[in-house]
Motif scaffolding. Sequence first.
Motif, PDB file in Angstrom:
ATOM      1  N   GLY A  36       0.577  -1.634  -0.219  1.00 39.77           N
ATOM      2  CA  GLY A  36       0.252  -0.057   0.347  1.00 39.77           C
ATOM      3  C   GLY A  36       1.128   1.400   0.025  1.00 39.77           C
ATOM      4  O   GLY A  36       0.069   2.401   0.329  1.00 39.77           O
ATOM      5  N   GLU A  37       1.895   1.109   0.068  1.00 39.58           N
ATOM      6  CA  GLU A  37       2.977   2.232  -0.633  1.00 39.58           C
ATOM      7  C   GLU A  37       3.688   2.063  -1.706  1.00 39.58           C
ATOM      8  O   GLU A  37       4.330   2.004  -1.815  1.00 39.58           O
ATOM      9  CB  GLU A  37       4.104   1.977   0.703  1.00 39.58           C
ATOM     10  N   LEU A  38       3.847   3.900  -1.870  1.00 32.71           N
ATOM     11  CA  LEU A  38       4.405   3.510  -3.218  1.00 32.71           C
ATOM     12  C   LEU A  38       5.933   4.185  -2.866  1.00 32.71           C
ATOM     13  O   LEU A  38       6.445   4.609  -2.265  1.00 32.71           O
ATOM     14  CB  LEU A  38       4.082   5.198  -3.650  1.00 32.71           C
ATOM     15  N   HIS A  39       7.144   2.775  -4.004  1.00 33.91           N
ATOM     16  CA  HIS A  39       8.199   2.901  -4.280  1.00 33.91           C
ATOM     17  C   HIS A  39       8.558   3.298  -5.194  1.00 33.91           C
ATOM     18  O   HIS A  39       7.760   2.527  -6.544  1.00 33.91           O
ATOM     19  CB  HIS A  39       8.343   1.477  -3.848  1.00 33.91           C
ATOM     20  N   LEU A  40       9.758   3.842  -5.438  1.00 32.10           N
ATOM     21  CA  LEU A  40      10.218   4.077  -6.562  1.00 32.10           C
ATOM     22  C   LEU A  40      11.585   3.415  -7.175  1.00 32.10           C
ATOM     23  O   LEU A  40      12.250   3.315  -6.086  1.00 32.10           O
ATOM     24  CB  LEU A  40       9.971   5.054  -6.524  1.00 32.10           C
ATOM     25  N   GLU A  41      12.212   2.593  -7.564  1.00 27.13           N
ATOM     26  CA  GLU A  41      13.018   1.536  -7.558  1.00 27.13           C
ATOM     27  C   GLU A  41      13.309   1.279  -5.945  1.00 27.13           C
ATOM     28  O   GLU A  41      14.330   0.346  -5.816  1.00 27.13           O
ATOM     29  CB  GLU A  41      14.294   2.008  -7.628  1.00 27.13           C
ATOM     30  N   GLY A  42      12.198   0.725  -5.506  1.00 26.44           N
ATOM     31  CA  GLY A  42      12.439  -0.484  -4.478  1.00 26.44           C
ATOM     32  C   GLY A  42      12.211   0.897  -2.853  1.00 26.44           C
ATOM     33  O   GLY A  42      12.410   0.010  -1.773  1.00 26.44           O
ATOM     34  N   VAL A  43      12.745   2.227  -3.263  1.00 25.99           N
ATOM     35  CA  VAL A  43      12.267   3.298  -2.199  1.00 25.99           C
ATOM     36  C   VAL A  43      11.410   3.495  -2.206  1.00 25.99           C
ATOM     37  O   VAL A  43      10.387   3.776  -2.923  1.00 25.99           O
ATOM     38  CB  VAL A  43      13.128   4.196  -2.699  1.00 25.99           C
ATOM     39  N   SER A  44      10.764   3.445  -0.682  1.00 25.96           N
ATOM     40  CA  SER A  44      10.012   4.007   0.067  1.00 25.96           C
ATOM     41  C   SER A  44      10.066   5.628  -0.332  1.00 25.96           C
ATOM     42  O   SER A  44      10.719   6.630   0.228  1.00 25.96           O
ATOM     43  CB  SER A  44       9.257   3.774   1.355  1.00 25.96           C
ATOM     44  N   SER A  86      14.200   8.733 -10.692  1.00 23.47           N
ATOM     45  CA  SER A  86      14.591   7.019 -11.325  1.00 23.47           C
ATOM     46  C   SER A  86      15.402   6.899 -12.381  1.00 23.47           C
ATOM     47  O   SER A  86      15.128   7.181 -12.963  1.00 23.47           O
ATOM     48  CB  SER A  86      13.425   5.953 -11.902  1.00 23.47           C
ATOM     49  N   ALA A  87      16.904   6.238 -12.115  1.00 25.78           N
ATOM     50  CA  ALA A  87      17.967   6.213 -12.915  1.00 25.78           C
ATOM     51  C   ALA A  87      18.069   5.456 -13.529  1.00 25.78           C
ATOM     52  O   ALA A  87      18.521   5.302 -15.064  1.00 25.78           O
ATOM     53  CB  ALA A  87      19.540   6.468 -12.042  1.00 25.78           C
ATOM     54  N   SER A  88      17.740   4.417 -13.676  1.00 23.44           N
ATOM     55  CA  SER A  88      16.981   2.654 -14.008  1.00 23.44           C
ATOM     56  C   SER A  88      16.496   3.355 -15.170  1.00 23.44           C
ATOM     57  O   SER A  88      16.686   2.754 -16.134  1.00 23.44           O
ATOM     58  CB  SER A  88      16.370   1.650 -12.957  1.00 23.44           C
ATOM     59  N   HIS A  89      15.109   4.394 -15.719  1.00 20.72           N
ATOM     60  CA  HIS A  89      14.396   4.469 -16.013  1.00 20.72           C
ATOM     61  C   HIS A  89      15.132   5.343 -17.038  1.00 20.72           C
ATOM     62  O   HIS A  89      14.281   5.286 -18.360  1.00 20.72           O
ATOM     63  CB  HIS A  89      13.553   5.234 -15.909  1.00 20.72           C
ATOM     64  N   ILE A  90      16.683   6.219 -17.163  1.00 17.44           N
ATOM     65  CA  ILE A  90      16.827   7.169 -17.652  1.00 17.44           C
ATOM     66  C   ILE A  90      18.081   6.349 -18.219  1.00 17.44           C
ATOM     67  O   ILE A  90      17.536   6.137 -20.399  1.00 17.44           O
ATOM     68  CB  ILE A  90      17.567   8.569 -16.693  1.00 17.44           C
ATOM     69  N   ARG A  91      17.974   5.463 -18.000  1.00 19.13           N
ATOM     70  CA  ARG A  91      18.967   4.572 -18.754  1.00 19.13           C
ATOM     71  C   ARG A  91      18.235   4.036 -19.585  1.00 19.13           C
ATOM     72  O   ARG A  91      18.451   3.878 -20.850  1.00 19.13           O
ATOM     73  CB  ARG A  91      20.080   3.465 -17.486  1.00 19.13           C
ATOM     74  N   ASP A  92      17.543   3.256 -18.941  1.00 17.52           N
ATOM     75  CA  ASP A  92      16.267   2.630 -20.308  1.00 17.52           C
ATOM     76  C   ASP A  92      16.004   3.033 -21.342  1.00 17.52           C
ATOM     77  O   ASP A  92      15.675   2.623 -22.626  1.00 17.52           O
ATOM     78  CB  ASP A  92      14.984   1.364 -19.327  1.00 17.52           C
ATOM     79  N   ARG A  93      15.697   4.780 -20.976  1.00 15.68           N
ATOM     80  CA  ARG A  93      15.354   5.219 -22.630  1.00 15.68           C
ATOM     81  C   ARG A  93      16.864   5.616 -23.457  1.00 15.68           C
ATOM     82  O   ARG A  93      15.985   5.789 -24.373  1.00 15.68           O
ATOM     83  CB  ARG A  93      14.485   6.561 -21.841  1.00 15.68           C
ATOM     84  N   VAL A  94      17.426   6.200 -22.654  1.00 19.89           N
ATOM     85  CA  VAL A  94      18.779   6.209 -23.750  1.00 19.89           C
ATOM     86  C   VAL A  94      18.802   4.699 -24.083  1.00 19.89           C
ATOM     87  O   VAL A  94      18.968   5.084 -25.595  1.00 19.89           O
ATOM     88  CB  VAL A  94      19.472   6.727 -22.565  1.00 19.89           C
ATOM     89  N   VAL A 111      17.286   7.695  -7.704  1.00 17.81           N
ATOM     90  CA  VAL A 111      17.035   6.994  -6.750  1.00 17.81           C
ATOM     91  C   VAL A 111      17.699   5.392  -8.090  1.00 17.81           C
ATOM     92  O   VAL A 111      17.367   6.396  -9.460  1.00 17.81           O
ATOM     93  CB  VAL A 111      15.803   6.366  -5.994  1.00 17.81           C
ATOM     94  N   GLU A 112      18.297   4.061  -7.313  1.00 18.12           N
ATOM     95  CA  GLU A 112      18.664   3.447  -8.383  1.00 18.12           C
ATOM     96  C   GLU A 112      19.048   2.048  -7.753  1.00 18.12           C
ATOM     97  O   GLU A 112      19.618   1.992  -6.712  1.00 18.12           O
ATOM     98  CB  GLU A 112      20.096   3.738  -9.289  1.00 18.12           C
ATOM     99  N   LYS A 113      18.063   1.408  -8.307  1.00 19.55           N
ATOM    100  CA  LYS A 113      17.702  -0.416  -7.161  1.00 19.55           C
ATOM    101  C   LYS A 113      18.443  -0.390  -6.111  1.00 19.55           C
ATOM    102  O   LYS A 113      18.979  -0.633  -4.808  1.00 19.55           O
ATOM    103  CB  LYS A 113      19.621  -0.623  -8.304  1.00 19.55           C
ATOM    104  N   GLN A 114      17.306   0.385  -5.245  1.00 18.85           N
ATOM    105  CA  GLN A 114      17.118   0.373  -3.923  1.00 18.85           C
ATOM    106  C   GLN A 114      18.042   1.536  -2.704  1.00 18.85           C
ATOM    107  O   GLN A 114      17.309   1.001  -1.914  1.00 18.85           O
ATOM    108  CB  GLN A 114      17.135  -1.203  -3.221  1.00 18.85           C
ATOM    109  N   SER A 115      18.661   2.487  -3.403  1.00 23.15           N
ATOM    110  CA  SER A 115      19.569   3.226  -3.191  1.00 23.15           C
ATOM    111  C   SER A 115      18.898   4.431  -3.128  1.00 23.15           C
ATOM    112  O   SER A 115      18.471   4.163  -4.422  1.00 23.15           O
ATOM    113  CB  SER A 115      21.170   3.018  -3.102  1.00 23.15           C
TER     114      SER A 115
END
Length: 415
Positions: free
Chosen positions: A14-22, A38-46, A394-398
């Motif tokens: 019930g709590e919103l998380h981005l890359e596993g971070v609350s 989210s750094a991973s999203h940026i990486r995916d898009r490039v 955020v990236e991969k829970q950090s």
Amino acid sequence: MLKEYNRYLEYIDGELHLEGVSLKALAEEFGTPLYVYSASHIRDRVRAYREAFPDALICYAVKANFNPSIIRVAREEGAGADIVSGGELYASLLAGVEPSRIVYAGVGKTLKELEYAIKSDILMFNVESRMELDVLNHLAESLGKKIRIAIRVNPDVDPKTHPYISTGMKKSKFGVDIKHAKQEYQYAGKLKNLEVVGIHCHIGSQILDVSPYIEAVEKVVDLYHELVRSGFEIRYVDIGGGLGIKYKPDQSNPEPKDLAEAVMPALKGVDAKILLEPGRSIVGNAGLLITRVEFLKDKGHKHFVIVDAGMNDLIRPAMYDAYHHIVPVVKRDTGYIKTDIVGPICETGDFLALDREIQKVERGDYLAVLSAGAYGFAMSSHYNVRPRACEVLVEKQSYKIIRERETYAYIFKGE
Ligand SMILES: *Cc1c(COP(=O)(O)O)cnc(C)c1O
């Protein structure tokens, strides 16, 4: 549904998380308003651009989000930079982008900015007028340099987007009319300190249908062949940015591969490096703006949720009548209300959403404004003497802070 915005965005218990971070934890630690990316999203898009256009140079349009940590993530995935000011050049160099991967557009480049870019030896100046050609040539001569230029052409196509972000129509201030482009190229060709190497066009932003791109690229390719026949060595064809992203839940958007499929047939036979300048479609859905509910106000005929993020933090709703989807950071079974979600600024235009149905909220709750990674913080201001928001990556829970919340002292430092 959230995954269609950003695949790293989800509710966990019930709590919103981005890359596993609350996001609630981040809001509590750093305060609000808070931009989270989210750094991973940026990486995916490039990567999506690089896969769709394997031989092209992807120049991230820094104006969408100029935080050097964001530019750096794009750079790590192989992106260069598309800049529109000296400040953006500074930010790009700070982020480690190689000058040989930087292109520079803009109708009003100042002498100081041009000199900075010439001395930095960037890849190419995207020139927007004859007067700019002359000024650049003189400046290059006085600095003893020869510089690479493209002319930004205006293909006169309607990108079918908001008028404020349509840049390729005849009436717009950008570029030179494609019908007269050849004359401008011939003029530029005679200037001793300019090396004419490219064609540039950028037709607008938040484009959801690829057909205007086809129309524009076909016109650019006609010009390319004409110029090559006249003896120009056109090494770069820069087709700009502008690909739209998902803002509304029911809206679909083209992907880089759709753009590639659309324009590749027209680009066949072009013996030049293709450049793209995506901004929004790299960072837009990487970012969220977290805001806290300050007050509720019921005027009988109208209900207001007053939050701590205002138009000084996110001006897109006020400026473009833009829709941003807004979701609760913590889900509850409290039912729904129809409400305006407004900021603290003393302007009626200061709203994030009008007549929006959202989960019932209470004072102290957090809301997440989606699709806020592009033209969010970058367009923020001090209006009403409000310090600009904090930014967290955020990236991969950090997570790490990439820009501190401003203080009053910071705002008045130059007084
Ligand atoms: C704004 C701009 C872009 C980026 O546009 P997006 O819609 O964010 O992709 C690219 N090129 C130029 C010249 C621009 O002005």
